[in-house]
Enzyme design. Structure first.
Site, PDB file in Angstrom:
ATOM      1  N   GLU A  38      -6.560   9.599  14.495  1.00  0.00           N
ATOM      2  CA  GLU A  38      -6.674  10.205  13.021  1.00  0.00           C
ATOM      3  C   GLU A  38      -8.092   9.027  13.247  1.00  0.00           C
ATOM      4  O   GLU A  38      -8.606   8.024  12.794  1.00  0.00           O
ATOM      5  CB  GLU A  38      -6.027  10.528  12.548  1.00  0.00           C
ATOM      6  CG  GLU A  38      -5.675   9.187  11.605  1.00  0.00           C
ATOM      7  CD  GLU A  38      -4.452   8.686  11.703  1.00  0.00           C
ATOM      8  OE1 GLU A  38      -2.972   8.983  12.487  1.00  0.00           O
ATOM      9  OE2 GLU A  38      -3.776   8.539  10.161  1.00  0.00           O
ATOM     10  N   LYS A  40     -10.376   7.125   9.893  1.00  0.00           N
ATOM     11  CA  LYS A  40     -10.020   5.855   9.464  1.00  0.00           C
ATOM     12  C   LYS A  40     -10.836   5.985   8.465  1.00  0.00           C
ATOM     13  O   LYS A  40     -11.992   5.926   8.391  1.00  0.00           O
ATOM     14  CB  LYS A  40      -9.972   4.303  10.248  1.00  0.00           C
ATOM     15  CG  LYS A  40      -9.370   3.462   9.754  1.00  0.00           C
ATOM     16  CD  LYS A  40      -9.297   1.552   9.759  1.00  0.00           C
ATOM     17  CE  LYS A  40      -9.149   0.980   9.711  1.00  0.00           C
ATOM     18  NZ  LYS A  40     -10.037  -0.152   8.225  1.00  0.00           N
ATOM     19  N   ASP A  42     -12.096   4.622   4.820  1.00  0.00           N
ATOM     20  CA  ASP A  42     -12.901   3.696   4.435  1.00  0.00           C
ATOM     21  C   ASP A  42     -12.751   4.001   2.931  1.00  0.00           C
ATOM     22  O   ASP A  42     -13.547   4.487   2.293  1.00  0.00           O
ATOM     23  CB  ASP A  42     -14.175   3.719   4.328  1.00  0.00           C
ATOM     24  CG  ASP A  42     -14.656   1.957   4.261  1.00  0.00           C
ATOM     25  OD1 ASP A  42     -13.878   1.494   3.753  1.00  0.00           O
ATOM     26  OD2 ASP A  42     -16.228   1.926   4.553  1.00  0.00           O
ATOM     27  N   TYR A 150      -1.593  10.136   5.922  1.00  0.00           N
ATOM     28  CA  TYR A 150      -1.282   9.483   6.646  1.00  0.00           C
ATOM     29  C   TYR A 150      -0.025   9.032   6.942  1.00  0.00           C
ATOM     30  O   TYR A 150       0.379   8.521   8.515  1.00  0.00           O
ATOM     31  CB  TYR A 150      -2.347   8.819   7.135  1.00  0.00           C
ATOM     32  CG  TYR A 150      -2.547   7.645   6.583  1.00  0.00           C
ATOM     33  CD1 TYR A 150      -2.122   6.601   6.811  1.00  0.00           C
ATOM     34  CD2 TYR A 150      -4.512   7.984   5.600  1.00  0.00           C
ATOM     35  CE1 TYR A 150      -2.686   5.501   5.680  1.00  0.00           C
ATOM     36  CE2 TYR A 150      -4.792   6.356   5.063  1.00  0.00           C
ATOM     37  CZ  TYR A 150      -3.597   5.460   5.133  1.00  0.00           C
ATOM     38  OH  TYR A 150      -4.378   3.610   4.563  1.00  0.00           O
ATOM     39  N   LYS A 238     -12.674   0.393  15.844  1.00  0.00           N
ATOM     40  CA  LYS A 238     -13.449   0.644  14.484  1.00  0.00           C
ATOM     41  C   LYS A 238     -15.661   0.631  14.867  1.00  0.00           C
ATOM     42  O   LYS A 238     -16.048   0.637  16.787  1.00  0.00           O
ATOM     43  CB  LYS A 238     -14.060  -0.407  14.269  1.00  0.00           C
ATOM     44  CG  LYS A 238     -12.809  -1.919  13.374  1.00  0.00           C
ATOM     45  CD  LYS A 238     -12.537  -0.826  12.222  1.00  0.00           C
ATOM     46  CE  LYS A 238     -13.780  -1.325  11.197  1.00  0.00           C
ATOM     47  NZ  LYS A 238     -12.820  -2.389  10.406  1.00  0.00           N
ATOM     48  N   CYS A 343     -22.413 -35.141   4.781  1.00  0.00           N
ATOM     49  CA  CYS A 343     -21.592 -33.997   4.291  1.00  0.00           C
ATOM     50  C   CYS A 343     -21.835 -33.892   2.482  1.00  0.00           C
ATOM     51  O   CYS A 343     -22.459 -34.718   1.988  1.00  0.00           O
ATOM     52  CB  CYS A 343     -20.194 -33.965   3.929  1.00  0.00           C
ATOM     53  SG  CYS A 343     -19.818 -33.980   2.319  1.00  0.00           S
ATOM     54  N   CYS A 346     -20.387 -35.397  -0.487  1.00  0.00           N
ATOM     55  CA  CYS A 346     -20.156 -36.726  -0.466  1.00  0.00           C
ATOM     56  C   CYS A 346     -20.588 -37.700   0.042  1.00  0.00           C
ATOM     57  O   CYS A 346     -19.929 -38.345  -0.255  1.00  0.00           O
ATOM     58  CB  CYS A 346     -17.938 -36.183  -0.119  1.00  0.00           C
ATOM     59  SG  CYS A 346     -17.496 -37.008   1.617  1.00  0.00           S
ATOM     60  N   CYS A 367     -16.620 -32.857   7.616  1.00  0.00           N
ATOM     61  CA  CYS A 367     -16.584 -34.399   6.517  1.00  0.00           C
ATOM     62  C   CYS A 367     -15.501 -34.503   6.747  1.00  0.00           C
ATOM     63  O   CYS A 367     -14.569 -34.257   6.735  1.00  0.00           O
ATOM     64  CB  CYS A 367     -16.535 -32.931   5.118  1.00  0.00           C
ATOM     65  SG  CYS A 367     -16.518 -34.661   3.901  1.00  0.00           S
ATOM     66  N   CYS A 373     -13.870 -36.423  -0.446  1.00  0.00           N
ATOM     67  CA  CYS A 373     -14.934 -35.325  -0.922  1.00  0.00           C
ATOM     68  C   CYS A 373     -15.075 -34.158  -2.100  1.00  0.00           C
ATOM     69  O   CYS A 373     -13.558 -33.624  -1.990  1.00  0.00           O
ATOM     70  CB  CYS A 373     -14.923 -34.848   0.754  1.00  0.00           C
ATOM     71  SG  CYS A 373     -16.144 -32.690  -0.014  1.00  0.00           S
TER      72      CYS A 373
HETATM   73  S1  IVH Z   1      -2.440   3.192   9.101  1.00  0.00           S
HETATM   74  C1  IVH Z   1       0.806   2.363  10.606  1.00  0.00           C
HETATM   75  N1  IVH Z   1      -3.894   5.117   8.585  1.00  0.00           N
HETATM   76  O1  IVH Z   1      -6.390   1.284   7.205  1.00  0.00           O
HETATM   77  C2  IVH Z   1      -0.666   0.955   9.603  1.00  0.00           C
HETATM   78  N2  IVH Z   1      -4.845   3.197   7.914  1.00  0.00           N
HETATM   79  O2  IVH Z   1      -6.786  -1.901   8.512  1.00  0.00           O
HETATM   80  C3  IVH Z   1      -0.290   1.659   7.749  1.00  0.00           C
HETATM   81  N3  IVH Z   1      -6.285   3.305   7.195  1.00  0.00           N
HETATM   82  O3  IVH Z   1      -4.509  -0.632   4.959  1.00  0.00           O
HETATM   83  C4  IVH Z   1      -2.116   2.310   8.183  1.00  0.00           C
HETATM   84  N4  IVH Z   1      -7.395   5.606   7.006  1.00  0.00           N
HETATM   85  O4  IVH Z   1      -5.725   1.422   3.847  1.00  0.00           O
HETATM   86  C5  IVH Z   1      -4.030   4.147   8.277  1.00  0.00           C
HETATM   87  N5  IVH Z   1      -5.476   7.333   8.549  1.00  0.00           N
HETATM   88  C6  IVH Z   1      -5.556   5.934   8.760  1.00  0.00           C
HETATM   89  C7  IVH Z   1      -5.621   4.553   7.691  1.00  0.00           C
HETATM   90  C8  IVH Z   1      -5.663   3.713   7.282  1.00  0.00           C
HETATM   91  C9  IVH Z   1      -7.795   4.618   6.323  1.00  0.00           C
HETATM   92  C10 IVH Z   1      -6.611   1.713   5.768  1.00  0.00           C
HETATM   93  C11 IVH Z   1      -5.468   1.372   4.981  1.00  0.00           C
HETATM   94  C12 IVH Z   1      -4.946   0.674   6.380  1.00  0.00           C
HETATM   95  C13 IVH Z   1      -6.053  -0.406   6.758  1.00  0.00           C
HETATM   96  C14 IVH Z   1      -5.605  -1.528   7.492  1.00  0.00           C
END
Ligand code: IVH
Length: 625
Positions: A38, A40, A42, A150, A238, A343, A346, A367, A373
């Protein structure tokens, strides 16, 4: 709340699925392991708690354990039901998901700002975060926030068997769920779905930064468990980072808390992925030179010089990085960058240590000034008061630096003496610029409040090399009290001894972190600082997890071959139940779990009269839970 490990290419994803299989001892012949995929989102994560179907609280992620209470604000988001739409729901339900802002809503908001003659917002993510954390819920209500569900936290019972079904159920309860979620049975199918989402990304009305894969069967999720805060059963794949071209105006050298000299690129400001960037990390001197630690060429050996035209990239939240240089645009009078050998703060020699294990030069020049320092001292103070450490209200980075420069707080312990010190000081704090009677009184109150401190915050606050927040939490949980922890770290100096073995056996603590700890606690220069803090503070013992478990606080050793679970799984399970897992049998061992083929450890346990069970015996024992 949790975080996720990252994958950056198909090989990483393959590796992840392989890891899952190995952990579960799952043979490909046993069939496929289904995974969901699914987008991710932002945005920022939010946890919603429902009791008997009613929304009762909403919290942001915060430090993962304690977040900000944003209940009133969450109530203004239309994607979040106030009451769950079903009669058949668990008494306690914690639904987690992401708050975000749509592109069109973001643009409309900015048009309104322009019309009102106010400054515009930078990007949807930060705007969503700022909106959710408003003190006044009426303002949040005016901001067009959205939410996708989610994941979940506490549930009085789990009504489904799989991730996919759970999310569908959230949909039935009245949440928005992402339509691009699918369930797949091979790495190839996961990657195909990733590519589909990546193709659709430009047309989506919200920002996403990758695809999250999760093992679908909840039973397998439970068996897989966690490594510090990240689940073993999920990974974020990613998207490649966004790029921009700009000029490298200067290279500044920053001195870190542990003395490392980090070069920072000062850039002609440029927008990358919706954010204006004017600084980027250059990592270390080899990175500038274009020749890595193993003599490998970086950027085919092209060095970086002040005045160069460079490509920078930014992936998600991470600090922007300089990726490449365009030699055709290099000014004719440019000179090779000379990395300082002393450094800048210092003047002490800055050296590259040889790693005793690998014989290689450390990538960072450090350093050698140590406690003398000022830059290191300031960074240590900043770290000490940071959000996940002491988090003192009104005492942030700015105050740390200014108090240090004024000479009124030189070490962390001085913070707790500040009130007394101020009584005798010639120039009182309340008479200094930016301070008044009231703010000073508040500051002292905030400091007093932190005189009692949770063990994990204290450990993290010490700023030990390689000990981040999640390691600190693990250590607090394993050792329970600071006295026990400190004594163990001092004893672990003997790399042949039990204390060292116990330390490196802790799930999540690697050898590198272990050396960092032992070096810190055996460094006589740190003693005055530690003594000062121990005198000034009450360090609270850590709560022991799962105290109802029959193995809580017990030291368990696994030996021989195990049939129902892998060694890693056994260890993770025991730790989840609050046990400490050790690799060797000693007087301190409480229980030996011996599988077929057990040899010397079993004999030793019998000689010492230690309780011994087989694998089935272990399951019988913990089943009584
Ligand atoms: S699952 C099981 N699903 O990504 C772990 N996270 O990098 C819980 N996020 O803190 C996260 N979309 O804020 C999950 N479809 C998705 C997501 C998601 C965004 C974020 C979430 C988490 C962060 C981790």
């Amino acid at each position: 709340m949790l975080s996720l490990d990252n994958a950056f290419n198909a090989d990483d994803v393959k590796e992840f699925v392989g890891r899952v299989r190995r952990f579960l001892k799952h043979d490909p012949l046993m069939g496929a392991i289904a995974l969901t995929a699914e987008p991710k989102i932002d945005g920022l994560s939010l946890s919603l708690r429902y009791e008997k179907g009613e929304l009762i609280s909403a919290a942001t992620r915060g430090d993962g354990a304690v977040g900000e209470d944003v209940t009133q604000n969450a109530r203004t988001i239309s994607d979040i039901p106030m009451r769950l739409k079903s009669d058949n729901i668990p008494d306690v339900v914690e639904v987690r998901g992401e708050v975000y802002m749509r592109h069109d809503d973001f643009e409309r908001l900015n048009e309104e700002m322009v019309a009102a003659g106010k400054p515009t917002y930078v990007n949807p993510r930060n705007t969503a975060a700022g909106s959710l954390r408003q003190l006044d819920a009426k303002i949040t209500a005016k901001r067009p926030l959205k939410f996708f569900a989610y994941a979940w936290g506490e549930m009085s019972y789990i009504p489904c068997k799989s991730q996919f079904e759970m999310v569908q159920l959230f949909g039935q309860w009245g949440f928005s769920i992402n339509p691009l979620m699918g369930c797949f049975e091979s790495v190839e199918a996961l990657i195909a779905h990733y590519e589909k989402i990546q193709t659709e990304r430009p047309q989506l009305s919200y920002d996403i930064d990758g695809v999250v894969y999760k093992v679908d069967a909840l039973e397998l999720q439970t068996r897989l468990g966690f490594v510090s805060r990240a689940p073993r059963w999920a990974i974020a794949h990613k998207f490649p980072a966004e790029l921009a071209v700009t000029i490298l105006n200067d290279i500044e050298i920053q001195v870190g808390r542990t003395g490392s000299l980090t070069p920072v690129a000062k850039l002609q400001p440029v927008t990358v992925g919706g954010v204006v960037v004017s600084n980027a990390t250059l990592h270390n001197e080899d990175y500038i030179k274009g020749i890595g630690n193993n003599d490998e060429l970086l950027r085919e050996g092209r060095d970086l010089r002040i005045g160069d035209t460079v490509t920078i990239y930014r992936a998600g939240d991470v600090i922007p990085k300089v990726m490449d240089v365009d030699l055709s645009k290099r000014p004719a009078d440019s000179v090779v960058f000379e990395f300082p050998k002393t450094c800048p703060a210092c003047g002490s020699p800055a050296v590259r240590e040889k790693n005793p294990n690998t014989g290689k030069l450390d990538s960072a020049r450090r350093c050698t000034g140590g406690v003398i320092c000022p830059a290191q001292a300031i960074e240590r103070l900043k770290h000490f008061v940071s959000r996940n450490a002491f988090d003192i209200d009104g005492f942030g980075e700015k105050q740390a630096e200014s108090f240090y420069k004024l000479g009124i707080v030189k070490t962390p312990a001085d913070i707790f003496n500040l009130h007394e010190y101020n009584k005798q000081a010639e120039v009182k704090l309340q008479d200094r610029d930016g301070w008044g009677e009231q703010s000073v009184r508040k500051l002292f109150e905030a400091i007093e409040q932190r005189r009692n401190i949770a063990l994990h915050r204290f450990i993290y606050g010490l700023g030990i090399r390689f000990i981040g927040e999640s390691n600190a939490k693990i250590l607090a949980r394993v050792y329970g009290s600071f006295e026990v922890f400190k004594m163990a770290m001092i004893s672990a100096h003997d790399r042949e001894g039990e204390a060292w073995q116990d330390l490196v056996n802790i799930d999540g603590i690697g050898e590198v972190a272990a050396h960092g700890l032992v070096n810190f606690f055996n460094d006589t220069n740190q003693k005055p600082m530690l003594d000062g803090l121990e005198n000034a503070l009450t360090i609270e013992n850590a709560e022991v997890v799962e105290s109802s478990s029959p193995v809580a606080n017990k030291t368990v050793v696994f030996t021989g071959s195990l049939e129902k679970m892998t060694r890693d799984e056994a260890k993770a399970m025991a730790e989840r139940l609050g046990a400490k897992v050790s690799g060797s049998v000693s007087k301190k061992t409480d229980l030996l779990v011996a599988g077929p083929g057990a040899g010397s450890k079993l004999k030793k346990a019998q000689d010492l009269g230690i309780d011994t069970v087989d694998e089935q015996g272990w399951f019988d024992l913990i089943e009584k839970l």
